[in-house]
Design a protein around this motif. Structure first.
Motif, mmCIF file in Angstrom:
data_model
loop_
_atom_site.group_PDB
_atom_site.id
_atom_site.type_symbol
_atom_site.label_atom_id
_atom_site.label_comp_id
_atom_site.label_asym_id
_atom_site.label_seq_id
_atom_site.Cartn_x
_atom_site.Cartn_y
_atom_site.Cartn_z
ATOM 1 N N UNK C 208 0.815 -1.199 0.000
ATOM 2 C CA UNK C 208 0.000 0.000 0.000
ATOM 3 C C UNK C 208 0.855 1.258 0.000
ATOM 4 N N UNK C 209 1.921 1.217 0.789
ATOM 5 C CA UNK C 209 2.823 2.362 0.857
ATOM 6 C C UNK C 209 3.614 2.505 -0.445
ATOM 7 N N UNK C 210 4.068 1.370 -0.973
ATOM 8 C CA UNK C 210 4.905 1.406 -2.181
ATOM 9 C C UNK C 210 4.179 2.053 -3.345
ATOM 10 N N UNK C 211 2.927 1.686 -3.534
ATOM 11 C CA UNK C 211 2.191 2.220 -4.669
ATOM 12 C C UNK C 211 1.211 3.298 -4.248
ATOM 13 N N UNK C 212 1.275 3.667 -2.982
ATOM 14 C CA UNK C 212 0.390 4.670 -2.398
ATOM 15 C C UNK C 212 -1.053 4.451 -2.821
ATOM 16 N N UNK C 213 -1.510 3.225 -2.656
ATOM 17 C CA UNK C 213 -2.877 2.904 -3.059
ATOM 18 C C UNK C 213 -3.384 1.748 -2.216
ATOM 19 N N UNK C 214 -4.509 1.991 -1.541
ATOM 20 C CA UNK C 214 -5.114 0.950 -0.718
ATOM 21 C C UNK C 214 -6.572 0.810 -1.135
ATOM 22 N N UNK C 215 -6.967 -0.381 -1.561
ATOM 23 C CA UNK C 215 -8.356 -0.597 -1.958
ATOM 24 C C UNK C 215 -8.770 -2.017 -1.597
ATOM 25 N N UNK C 216 -10.075 -2.262 -1.437
ATOM 26 C CA UNK C 216 -10.502 -3.591 -0.977
ATOM 27 C C UNK C 216 -10.111 -4.723 -1.921
ATOM 28 N N UNK C 217 -9.863 -4.446 -3.179
ATOM 29 C CA UNK C 217 -9.522 -5.548 -4.071
ATOM 30 C C UNK C 217 -8.033 -5.634 -4.361
ATOM 31 N N UNK C 218 -7.210 -4.961 -3.529
ATOM 32 C CA UNK C 218 -5.778 -4.974 -3.822
ATOM 33 C C UNK C 218 -5.167 -6.356 -3.635
ATOM 34 N N UNK C 219 -5.831 -7.155 -2.837
ATOM 35 C CA UNK C 219 -5.276 -8.483 -2.587
ATOM 36 C C UNK C 219 -5.413 -9.424 -3.769
ATOM 37 N N UNK C 220 -6.410 -9.172 -4.589
ATOM 38 C CA UNK C 220 -6.707 -10.127 -5.659
ATOM 39 C C UNK C 220 -5.538 -10.344 -6.605
ATOM 40 N N UNK C 221 -4.939 -9.231 -7.048
ATOM 41 C CA UNK C 221 -3.870 -9.401 -8.039
ATOM 42 C C UNK C 221 -2.650 -10.067 -7.407
ATOM 43 N N UNK C 222 -2.353 -9.693 -6.184
ATOM 44 C CA UNK C 222 -1.168 -10.263 -5.534
ATOM 45 C C UNK C 222 -1.383 -11.732 -5.204
ATOM 46 N N UNK C 223 -2.628 -12.081 -4.880
ATOM 47 C CA UNK C 223 -2.946 -13.460 -4.526
ATOM 48 C C UNK C 223 -2.487 -14.425 -5.607
ATOM 49 N N UNK C 224 -2.838 -14.101 -6.852
ATOM 50 C CA UNK C 224 -2.509 -15.016 -7.931
ATOM 51 C C UNK C 224 -1.010 -15.029 -8.209
ATOM 52 N N UNK C 225 -0.372 -13.858 -8.103
ATOM 53 C CA UNK C 225 1.084 -13.840 -8.245
ATOM 54 C C UNK C 225 1.723 -14.688 -7.156
#
Lengths: 298, 252, 292
Positions: C208-225
């Motif tokens: 969240x800090x790195x990309x300065x963006x926090x949203x409820x679906x932020x986990x989805x993309x990282x999950x698959x990676x």
């Protein structure tokens, strides 16, 4: 009679979606019933949807042909995918199929011929409710007749204990591949039907969450019998509508409430009712019997 | 000679479970395989049934090599088995378990069932009758519709035997089929085993119940540390000094 | 060239930190915890709430968020995984159960914080660009790399040198044997979830800090990676997750440079497939079936 007719007209689209979601749930059931946890069917659905839509839009093909392509193209893809992937055990298979789904989605996002992430629009609205119900009836019929056949017994055996099944001469890979391909065809057909109902297809509608939705319909309904997934799909398709009013009264946003209830129901089912909501009458009866016998014993 | 196992070796990591084992089973013979715990008896069955291939050696069935073939191929060639830790299909009934076992002798009927063809119904009825008959043979006809997870160990083992017989195999591998049974049940199993042999089928019987083995087997092979230490008729084996030593050694 | 390397290491550090949590739980319970990404997300929101709402400095908000994440992890284990422990199909039902828990957590996050992307307030973190070996790096990126590496090193030290760590490794090897040896398996599993979720939460805050963006679906993309990372690294292996995380980060950055950004995600899944086809156990994973 006219009240019934107007009821159906008002809720026609809801019923159509119940039908489509039931087909999708049954496509997942095809692999679940022989013990495979596959999350590939959203990818197959996408392939079928695009195949069908491209045929009607660009080639002006008759609808029947588009639907046939919607079923066959994913089935053909499923064969070379299934052969290596079905060798993997449990969780690895699930992950591989998730990977496949993502590859399909990304493929369509990056394909300029199909407008990339924007997808196709203005697809002729050719789907009539009766088509969905016919497809559903045929699939349910086939699965019902499968039960009790030699293949049906083999599939159950593979689900319970694949190595033991193999030691009885059951060629498990062949059966698993057949069900994998069947699931792909059903998912693809549903994709084509849906595309011509909502007149648009876009890659992000066929991602990981779609795949999870289908799995949830099947699991919540009950993945031990062929009518379970249908019950699950019907229940979970109607639920958001029913919750809309509840959300307003509780002062919550409908989206999160729907998610929460879906999650809670899934958790409840997996913990307490592992054979799905269709096993509810049986479970209640067993509980009642146990309570009665305990009372009788004093 | 129906089954010929020659110089079989199988290692797991550094452990040599089988070290040049050999067994010969004739048509219609009941052949016992005994030895102390860890002698390699179950490993031998596992290799013969195709669960894993041997590291070295040959297995011949009716003169053809079967080592290295996958389990379902070996089953289709006529070898079925039971398991030491019972591997019935827990969610199915006794009858259904046996019907699965009949897979190889039941014609495929998926398409015919779609069209409600009477021949399909006849086939299913025939398969069901045959399965019920097998359950009668092992004395469990009344439990046919009970889920196997609710049966006693002794009953489960008998269902497993019925399941193994369902495809009319040439050779049945039985892995400790009487473990946990009372004397009456053991005799029932003994009778089934002798009956199977009279019908021309062969049995390779792994057992700890040495009395049963002496009673029911035509010939016996004794394993210890993955090697054969004696083989021959029951009386000969019973008096063999190395056999006695092996068993006395482990009794301590 | 160095620029790509630094960017790759930066991305890889976060992937690795996230994937280590997956690997830890899989190693101990043989279950894929798909709620991990939800903890990732919620933890980022918690940190944001303390920084934006409570005017807490990030250096304090982050440990608080980690603690919260760890506690959620313990709750997850108790509610969604422990009841399934005896079952024969526990890894599939565990997967579905974790999906359910993820949905519930996401729903709560969505209700409390809404669907929009949020940002950390100005001045939350240093934004000074530095020059390292000819590449431009921000102090933030270096801090994130340092924190990730420190956390992963701490976990490794814990596993290798402490009593709890030995017990965790014993349970991962064979719960039955561990129990016979007197290990409190339930407690060890709870601790594993605490650590796994705390690390996942850390990854969330850093992301969240790195990309300065926090949203409820932020986990989805990282999950698959993250799945691609643990498959490459080997499902139960922490070292594998670390190596594979950095490898995938570098690979992704290189792909964007060479082939364009539309291919960046495809690379992860390409690697995923290749590994599953050729060597499913990954670089360092457990090949054999686990004992009961």
């Amino acid at each position: 009679m006219s009240d019934l007719a107007s009821f159906f007209l008002t809720y026609q689209s809801l019923f159509s979606f119940i039908g489509l979601n039931s087909l999708l749930a049954l496509s997942v059931y095809c692999t679940l019933c022989c013990g495979q946890l596959s999350l590939a069917n959203a990818g197959f659905m996408a392939i079928g949807a695009y195949a069908g839509a491209l045929l009607t839009q660009n080639a002006h093909a008759p609808y029947a042909l588009a639907l046939l392509a919607g079923a066959l193209v994913p089935a053909l893809v499923a064969v070379p995918l299934g052969l290596p992937v079905l060798r993997l055990r449990g969780v690895y298979l699930a992950i591989a199929t998730v990977g496949f789904g993502e590859v399909v989605r990304l493929g369509f996002v990056n394909w300029s011929y199909t407008n990339g992430a924007l997808g196709l629009v203005a697809i002729p609205q050719k789907t009539q409710p009766w088509m969905i119900w016919l497809a559903l009836a045929v699939v349910m019929f086939a699965l019902a007749r499968l039960r009790g056949s030699r293949a049906g017994y083999a599939l159950e055996a593979i689900r319970e204990d694949e190595p033991a099944a193999r030691s009885m001469g059951i060629p498990s890979t062949r059966y698993k591949l057949s069900m994998f391909v069947a699931g792909a065809a059903i998912a693809g057909l549903s994709g084509a039907l849906e595309a011509h109902l909502t007149y648009m297809v876009a890659p992000n509608g066929y991602g990981f969450s779609r795949a999870v939705d289908m799995l949830v319909y099947a699991v919540v309904g009950g993945d031990a019998v062929f009518y379970g997934p249908v019950a699950g799909a019907a229940f979970l398709t109607v639920l958001p509508e029913a919750l809309r009013g509840a959300a307003r009264t509780l002062g919550l946003s409908p989206g999160p409430l729907r998610m929460f209830v879906n999650g809670a129901i899934l958790l409840g089912v997996i913990l307490f009712l592992p054979n799905g909501i269709v096993s509810l009458p049986r479970t209640l009866r067993a509980l009642r019997l146990r309570k009665a016998s305990r009372a009788a014993l004093g | 000679m129906l089954l010929s196992v020659e110089e079989l070796e199988r290692s797991f990591g550094g452990v040599r479970a089988l070290d040049g084992a050999a067994v010969q089973v004739a048509r219609g013979e009941v052949h016992g395989l005994i030895g102390p715990n860890g002698a390699g008896k179950t490993t031998l069955l596992n290799v013969v049934s195709g669960l894993f291939p041997p590291t070295r050696g040959r297995i011949l069935l009716g003169g053809d090599r079967i080592d290295g073939l996958p389990p379902h191929r070996i089953a289709s060639l006529g070898i079925t088995r039971t398991y030491q830790n019972i591997r019935l299909f827990p969610g199915l009934t006794a009858l259904e378990n046996v019907m699965v076992g009949a897979h190889l002798v039941r014609p495929g009927d998926t398409l015919r069932r779609m069209f409600f063809l009477p021949s399909a119904r006849a086939d299913e009825a025939r398969a069901r009758d045959a399965a019920l008959q097998l359950l009668s043979r092992v004395g469990l006809r009344e439990r046919a519709h009970d889920r196997v997870s609710g049966l006693s160990y002794g009953d489960q083992r008998r269902v497993e035997i019925a399941r193994a017989l369902a495809s009319s195999p040439r050779l049945v591998l039985l892995d400790e089929p009487t473990a946990g049974m009372n004397a009456a049940e053991v005799q029932a199993v003994a009778a089934v085993i002798r009956q199977v042999a009279t019908q021309g089928q062969s049995v390779l019987l792994v057992e700890h119940n040495v009395q049963l083995v002496m009673q029911v087997c035509d010939r016996i092979t004794v394993l210890n540390f993955g090697k054969v230490i004696a083989h021959g008729e029951p009386a000969y084996v019973a008096g063999h000094p190395e056999v006695i030593a092996a068993y006395l050694g482990t009794a301590a | 060239m160095w620029q790509q390397a630094i960017n790759g290491v930066f991305l890889g550090a976060i992937y690795a930190l996230f994937a280590v949590g997956y690997a830890l739980v899989f190693g101990v319970l043989d279950i894929l915890n798909l709620a991990h990404q939800a903890v990732f997300t919620v933890s980022a929101f918690v940190a944001l709430a303390f920084v934006a709402g409570g005017s807490m400095p990030l250096a304090i908000a982050m440990p608080v968020a980690l603690l919260a994440a760890g506690l959620i992890g313990i709750g997850l284990e108790r509610v969604a995984f422990r009841p399934l422990r005896g079952r024969s199909d526990s890894n599939i039902s565990g997967l579905i159960s974790s999906l359910a828990a993820a949905t519930i957590l996401e729903a709560v996050a969505l209700q409390i914080w809404g669907p929009d992307v949020r940002r950390f307030p100005q001045g939350t973190f240093p934004d000074k660009p530095l020059s390292v070996l000819g590449a431009t790096v921000s102090a933030l990126q270096l801090t994130i790399i340092a924190v990730s590496v420190a956390l992963m090193a701490a976990l490794t030290a814990l596993l290798r040198a402490t009593r709890l760590g030995r017990q965790i490794r014993a349970v991962a090897e064979s719960p039955r044997a561990a129990r016979i040896l007197g290990v409190d398996v339930d407690r060890v599993i709870a601790w594993s979830f605490f650590l796994s979720s705390a690390l996942g939460g850390a990854a969330g805050v850093l992301f969240g800090v790195a990309f300065n963006s926090v949203s409820p679906d932020m986990g989805r993309s990282v999950e698959l990676k993250g799945l691609a990372v643990i498959i490459l690294g080997g499902m139960g292996s922490i070292a594998g997750a670390v190596i594979a995380g950095f490898a995938l980060g570098l690979l992704e950055v290189l792909t964007v440079v060479q082939l364009g950004s539309s291919w960046r995600d495809a690379v992860s899944f390409g690697v995923l497939f290749l590994v599953l086809l050729v060597r499913p156990s990954g670089l360092l994973g457990k090949a054999a079936i686990r004992e009961a």
